[in-house]
Design a protein around this motif. Structure first.
Motif, PDB file in Angstrom:
ATOM      1  N   GLU A 172       0.843  -1.186   0.000  1.00 50.84           N
ATOM      2  CA  GLU A 172       0.000   0.000   0.000  1.00 50.84           C
ATOM      3  C   GLU A 172       0.889   1.250   0.000  1.00 50.84           C
ATOM      4  N   PRO A 173       0.522   2.249  -0.788  1.00 53.10           N
ATOM      5  CA  PRO A 173       1.342   3.470  -0.811  1.00 53.10           C
ATOM      6  C   PRO A 173       1.363   4.145   0.568  1.00 53.10           C
ATOM      7  N   PRO A 210       6.261  -2.005  -9.879  1.00 56.16           N
ATOM      8  CA  PRO A 210       5.056  -1.196 -10.125  1.00 56.16           C
ATOM      9  C   PRO A 210       5.383   0.180 -10.698  1.00 56.16           C
ATOM     10  N   GLU A 211       4.390   0.732 -11.294  1.00 59.09           N
ATOM     11  CA  GLU A 211       4.454   2.127 -11.727  1.00 59.09           C
ATOM     12  C   GLU A 211       3.769   2.994 -10.653  1.00 59.09           C
ATOM     13  N   VAL A 212       4.487   3.998 -10.165  1.00 54.72           N
ATOM     14  CA  VAL A 212       3.978   4.882  -9.107  1.00 54.72           C
ATOM     15  C   VAL A 212       3.808   6.280  -9.692  1.00 54.72           C
ATOM     16  N   THR A 273      -3.628  12.125  -5.173  1.00 54.42           N
ATOM     17  CA  THR A 273      -3.718  10.665  -5.039  1.00 54.42           C
ATOM     18  C   THR A 273      -2.458  10.014  -5.601  1.00 54.42           C
ATOM     19  N   CYS A 274      -1.890   9.113  -4.799  1.00 54.02           N
ATOM     20  CA  CYS A 274      -0.746   8.317  -5.249  1.00 54.02           C
ATOM     21  C   CYS A 274      -1.262   6.944  -5.674  1.00 54.02           C
ATOM     22  N   LYS A 275      -0.926   6.535  -6.931  1.00 55.13           N
ATOM     23  CA  LYS A 275      -1.365   5.254  -7.472  1.00 55.13           C
ATOM     24  C   LYS A 275      -0.151   4.391  -7.765  1.00 55.13           C
ATOM     25  N   ALA A 276      -0.232   3.111  -7.331  1.00 52.58           N
ATOM     26  CA  ALA A 276       0.826   2.129  -7.623  1.00 52.58           C
ATOM     27  C   ALA A 276       0.182   0.926  -8.311  1.00 52.58           C
ATOM     28  N   SER A 277       0.659   0.577  -9.498  1.00 58.92           N
ATOM     29  CA  SER A 277       0.041  -0.504 -10.270  1.00 58.92           C
ATOM     30  C   SER A 277       1.123  -1.254 -11.037  1.00 58.92           C
ATOM     31  N   ASN A 278       0.986  -2.610 -11.077  1.00 57.14           N
ATOM     32  CA  ASN A 278       1.903  -3.424 -11.890  1.00 57.14           C
ATOM     33  C   ASN A 278       1.163  -4.467 -12.715  1.00 57.14           C
ATOM     34  N   THR A 286      -3.947   2.745  -4.068  1.00 55.68           N
ATOM     35  CA  THR A 286      -4.006   4.213  -4.024  1.00 55.68           C
ATOM     36  C   THR A 286      -4.068   4.711  -2.583  1.00 55.68           C
ATOM     37  N   LYS A 287      -3.673   5.961  -2.421  1.00 54.25           N
ATOM     38  CA  LYS A 287      -3.879   6.708  -1.161  1.00 54.25           C
ATOM     39  C   LYS A 287      -4.013   8.180  -1.522  1.00 54.25           C
TER      40      LYS A 287
END
Length: 847
Positions: A172-173, A210-212, A273-278, A286-287
């Motif tokens: 989690e971010p 992941p891409e942040v 919003t911070c998004k991290a996805s792979n 997200t956070k």
């Protein structure tokens, strides 16, 4: 062994049904793969091999497809075997040899899958289509190339390859500030305007890497910087090259930083919003945080719905502000003095953006014109206060202040001066009327009386002492009236007599009189002067002098602030006359002297207001009012004459009051009553009153009606007596002028003879008219309210009401005319020039 294997097979089938919820019927599971299941056809060139790719998230279920379609309808499936390359040993088998497919036996390699794997297929009748190997709870170790081999009864085996990729989601971010302090709430702050906000998003692990990224309002926030960290150590800027080494990826942290600023009001509550996805198959992690900026209030406004206030009446004033974060604090100040919090209330709206304060005030007249300020501020920010002000318009009744003109000295104003008053008025609204009062009596404009009013000034010209007293002004407007302070005006004046002329009768030679020269003066008198004017001329008065020296012997008994008492003793006839007194103060000599007039004792004056109070058949009550006693004690007499016979019937005397009762009279009798006042000097002129008793026994009381016949008789008698008395008076005056030196003796003898002569005249008049008088009836009686006088009334009346002498001296009305030496010009006592030349300190105005 076989029995034991069957038992194990049934147990595995039961567990498979419980865990994987299989729909088909489980075949008996063999403890090991079939002997021909080992890889032996992989090199066969005739084998059909295809490759697919499948991605699954760690912990999810992987469904690996396998083509089980029959090459021909007369063919059948004997065996389905799964391999995880490059291993040659099967990890899962499905054996349908010698039995229907629904009865096929399943086997799973315990180390790799255990109970996590299951094989399923679909039947259309007895013809299979596609099959699937289901792996639950996938882990990263399950990743690889899976190969499905299908063995047919008649046809060659078929191979199908599937690449299984297991994706590991990132952590989690975690959002921190630039110092590394984690932002745990949904708000980031507090921040202030014009500063920069720095946000960092930390994402650890993930396979693939992941891409942040940062997003704001649904759009990617481009101005971001990436950092790469491993086990808390910063490795440098983020390298976009993908790294597949999972042990490294597990410890790898990607930090994406953004800088927002300089901050302004538009950034308030902005969400980042911070998004991290792979993986496209998984939702990104997200956070979100929102910026919390402390802002000063934008505007403050006092409601001007109520612009005017009334002193002493409650009022409400509303003040509203907005734009402050957090909600603004409101305070009220009046004339730069802040008011207590208890005098107002503050309300915030739901969002905290609008703050309202309600001020309940009770203004006074002193508040008019003062500024009232509503101040809004953010207590967390310095120099954030803004304010709005109104100038109070408080209506009130006038407030008046009175003062004497600044050029005047209150202790030096004297008669004849001009003064003015100034009335300063504070009023809202303006006064509509200004009233001036002197001792609570309203003054009006009167130029002839020298009272002039102009604007807010009162001018008094030619002051007299009567203008002394308290003055005030009263202003009137729509809110009422207001009185000023009292201002005392003291008019200084030269001495004036309290009793300008005092007539003293009954003076006897050799007896002392105490004479009071009483004056009003401001300032108080400093000294007095006396002078006596007799028939022998003016004589200056000096204490202790003898008469042979040309002065009158007298002594000053006492002197007070406004009075001097002298002891005077007339010794000669020439000492009877007029005594004058002057007082002197800092303002000068008294203009008009105080006069004391001395007259010797003489007969009393005639009675007056004689009337019948009660009348019966045998009695009559008569009452009169006494007048001047001639300076001596007087008594009263009544003589009744019968009209028919002309003879005296009775004589009555009263020592105290002029009231008589006539009793034992004959009914129906008519009388002529003669009423006298008597002293040792003689009789007064008589009052003649005709009366009658009633013929019947009927009582008659005052007030009766006047009988016209008796009135005519009384008038005729009075006229005759008056003519006779006038003649006798003329004779007496001539005789007195010839016998001046023996005046006292002659006067007494003449007075007695005058009384007798008057009585004789009255008797003669009664005899002349007695035959013409009718008797009075029972229903009417004579009324003689004012008895007819023989002589004329005196021409002067006394003004003093107090005894100015010792026994035998009385202040009474003078019977003689005014002294010839009293002039009219300036009401001043004219002194002979030769006397003025010898008299020191005489008033200049009287020369």
């Amino acid at each position: 062994m076989q029995g034991s294997g069957l038992s194990s097979g049934h147990l595995f089938c039961f567990l498979s049904l419980m865990v994987f919820n299989l729909n088909d019927v489980c075949a008996e599971q063999i403890p090991r793969p079939p002997s021909n299941a080992n890889e032996q056809l992989i090199s066969d060139s005739r084998a059909s091999v295809s490759l697919g790719e499948l991605e699954v998230t760690e912990g999810g279920s992987a469904i690996l497809p396998c083509d089980m379609s029959l090459p021909s309808l007369d063919d059948a499936i004997y065996l389905v075997v799964w391999f995880l390359e490059p291993n040659k040993k099967p990890i899962y088998t499905f054996d349908a040899r010698g039995k229907p497919l629904s009865m096929g036996r399943r086997w799973s390699e315990v180390v790799s899958f255990g109970l996590r794997a299951d094989f399923r297929f679909a039947l259309h009748g007895q013809i299979p289509s596609k099959g699937h190997l289901i792996i639950n709870g996938t882990t990263l170790s399950d990743e690889g190339i899976y190969r499905c081999r299908v063995d047919f009864k008649n046809s060659p085996a078929r191979h199908f390859r599937v690449q299984l990729n297991v994706t590991v989601p990132p952590s989690e971010p975690k959002i921190t500030d630039e110092t590394g302090r984690e932002v745990r709430s949904s708000k980031f702050g507090p921040l202030r305007e014009r500063q920069w906000a720095v946000l960092q998003c930390h994402v650890t692990g993930g396979k693939p890497s992941p891409e942040v990224e940062w997003y704001s309002n649904g759009k990617r926030f481009a101005s971001s910087t990436g950092l790469e960290m491993h086990n808390g150590l910063q490795l440098g800027l983020l390298n976009d090259q993908q790294i597949d080494y999972y042990p490294f990826l597990q410890q790898r942290t990607i930090v994406r930083e953004i800088r927002i600023g300089p901050l302004n009001r538009s950034h308030q509550d902005a969400r980042f919003t911070c998004k991290a996805s792979n993986s496209v198959n998984n939702a990104p992690k997200t956070k979100t945080v929102a910026l919390d900026i402390h802002l000063p209030p934008l505007k403050v406004d006092i409601s001007r719905m109520e612009t005017r206030f009334v002193a002493g009446e409650g009022s409400e004033i509303r003040c509203q502000t907005f734009g402050s974060r957090p909600a603004a604090s409101i305070s009220w100040c009046k004339d730069d003095v802040c008011l207590p919090d208890s005098s107002y209330k503050v309300f915030d709206d739901e969002n905290g953006n609008v703050t309202t304060s309600l001020f309940r005030a009770n203004f006074s007249k002193e508040d008019h014109g003062k500024p009232l300020t509503c101040r809004a501020s953010n207590r967390l920010l310095q120099a954030s206060a803004i304010e709005d002000s109104i100038r109070l318009d408080v209506q009130f009744a006038p407030m008046a202040t009175l003062r004497l003109g600044p050029t005047f000295k209150a202790d030096s104003i004297k008669e004849g001066d001009d003064v003015y008053f100034e009335c300063a008025i504070q009023a809202n609204p303006n006064v509509t009327r200004l009233v001036w009062k002197h001792e609570d009596r309203i003054l009006v404009y009167n130029a002839s009386a020298k009272i002039i009013m102009s604007n807010q000034s009162l001018v008094l010209r030619g002051l007299t002492r009567q203008r002394s007293g308290h003055y005030k002004c009263v202003g009137v407007n729509a809110r009422g009236e207001g009185s000023s302070n009292l201002v005392l005006l003291t008019v200084r004046y030269t001495p004036v007599c309290r009793y300008p002329v005092t007539n003293i009768r009954g003076a006897e030679r050799g007896e002392f009189l105490n004479l009071s020269c009483s004056v009003d003066a401001l300032p108080r008198p400093l000294k007095y002067k006396w002078a006596l004017n007799t028939t022998r001329g003016w004589k200056e008065i000096s204490t202790g002098s003898s008469s042979s020296a040309g002065t009158i012997p007298l002594a000053i008994l006492a002197t007070s602030s406004n009075e001097e008492i002298l002891r005077f003793r007339p010794e000669l006839e020439a000492d009877f006359g007029t005594l004058a007194c002057w007082a002197y103060s800092d303002l000068g000599w008294q203009q008009d002297p105080c006069l004391f007039r001395f007259f010797p004792a003489g007969p009393p004056e005639s009675l007056s207001n004689c009337s019948v109070l009660n009348q019966t058949a045998d009695s009559i009550q008569v009452s009169c009012s006494p007048n001047d006693d001639g300076g001596l004690k007087q008594t009263f007499q009544l003589q009744a004459m019968d009209v028919m016979t002309g003879q005296p019937q009775l004589t009555l005397q009263s020592d105290t009051v002029a009231e008589f009762w006539l009793t034992d009279l004959e009914p129906g009798s008519t009388f002529m009553l003669y009423l006298y006042a008597v002293n040792v000097k003689g009789l007064s002129q008589p009052v003649v009153l005709p009366v009658s008793t009633l013929k019947e026994a009927a009582k008659r009381t005052v007030p009766p009606s006047t009988d016209p016949f008796s009135g005519r008789v009384a008038g005729a008698v009075a006229m005759g007596v008056g003519a006779g008395f006038l003649l006798l008076t003329t004779v007496v005056v001539v005789a007195c002028l010839r016998c001046r030196r023996t005046r006292n003796d002659a006067t007494m003898a003449m007075t007695s003879s005058t009384g007798l002569a008057g009585q004789s005249q009255y008797h003669q008049q009664i005899q002349l008219h007695s035959n013409g008088i009718n008797h009075q009836s029972a229903k009417s009686r004579p009324v003689h309210t004012n008895g007819e006088l023989v002589s004329e009334k005196p021409t002067e009346s006394f003004t003093a009401h107090e005894d100015h002498g010792t026994a035998g001296f009385y202040p009474r009305t003078a019977r003689t005319s005014a002294a010839p030496y009293v002039g009219s010009k300036g009401n001043c006592l004219k002194l002979p020039p030769d006397y003025v030349a010898t008299m020191s300190g005489a008033p200049e105005s009287c020369v």
